[in-house]
Design an enzyme around this catalytic site. Structure first.
Site, PDB file in Angstrom:
ATOM      1  N   HIS A 158     -23.779  15.702  21.317  1.00  0.00           N
ATOM      2  CA  HIS A 158     -24.769  14.850  22.198  1.00  0.00           C
ATOM      3  C   HIS A 158     -26.446  14.884  22.195  1.00  0.00           C
ATOM      4  CE1 HIS A 158     -24.412  16.972  25.050  1.00  0.00           C
ATOM      5  NE2 HIS A 158     -24.920  17.050  26.129  1.00  0.00           N
ATOM      6  N   HIS A 192     -30.444  14.262  24.095  1.00  0.00           N
ATOM      7  CA  HIS A 192     -30.716  13.422  25.007  1.00  0.00           C
ATOM      8  C   HIS A 192     -31.821  12.675  25.325  1.00  0.00           C
ATOM      9  CE1 HIS A 192     -28.854  15.462  28.278  1.00  0.00           C
ATOM     10  NE2 HIS A 192     -28.112  16.942  27.363  1.00  0.00           N
TER      11      HIS A 192
END
Length: 138
Positions: free
Chosen positions: A101, A103
């Site tokens: 993932h 950010h």
């Protein structure tokens, strides 16, 4: 491919509700539940990759393009002054969920420091040695 015991797989594939800011057939981008600042967004691939090293080239290319789009949207919508694109690999780097993932963290002039480190001094010989070691590992 989805991993059954992965919370980010469940979020990315809509099994767990989220505040989604973007979705297509490969990604879901959501507001972080524990944001560093308002608008902190996570880009989560719907396919499971443990980290950056396990992802395929297509995913790596498209996630950065999506980070660009979301960062631009944050600048426009939130009137922030900049943004960080952060991707943690391994526990030593702060990775707490082992699903790739990224950010996207809005930044504001005068706001809290988010990504900072003490700048060390390095000798030219040491720099050359380290550069050679990394080059050889490529």
């Amino acid at each position: 491919m989805k991993k059954d015991d992965c919370i980010f797989c469940k979020i990315a594939n809509g099994e767990i509700p989220s505040d989604t800011v973007y979705e297509d057939d490969k990604y879901r981008a959501i507001l972080d539940l524990s944001p560093a600042v308002k608008g902190h967004t996570l880009i989560i691939p719907k396919d499971h990759f443990d980290d950056l090293l396990s992802a395929d080239e297509e995913t790596l290319e498209s996630v950065l393009k999506l980070a660009q789009r979301i960062g631009a949207a944050q600048l426009k919508a939130l009137k922030c002054d900049g943004f960080n694109v952060v991707q943690n690999n391994g526990e030593a780097a702060g990775q707490t969920v082992h699903h790739l993932h990224v950010h996207i963290i809005p930044r504001y002039n005068g706001g809290a420091k988010m990504v900072a480190w003490e700048q060390l001094k390095s000798e030219p010989e040491e720099q050359q040695k380290i550069a050679g070691e990394i080059k050889a590992a490529l």
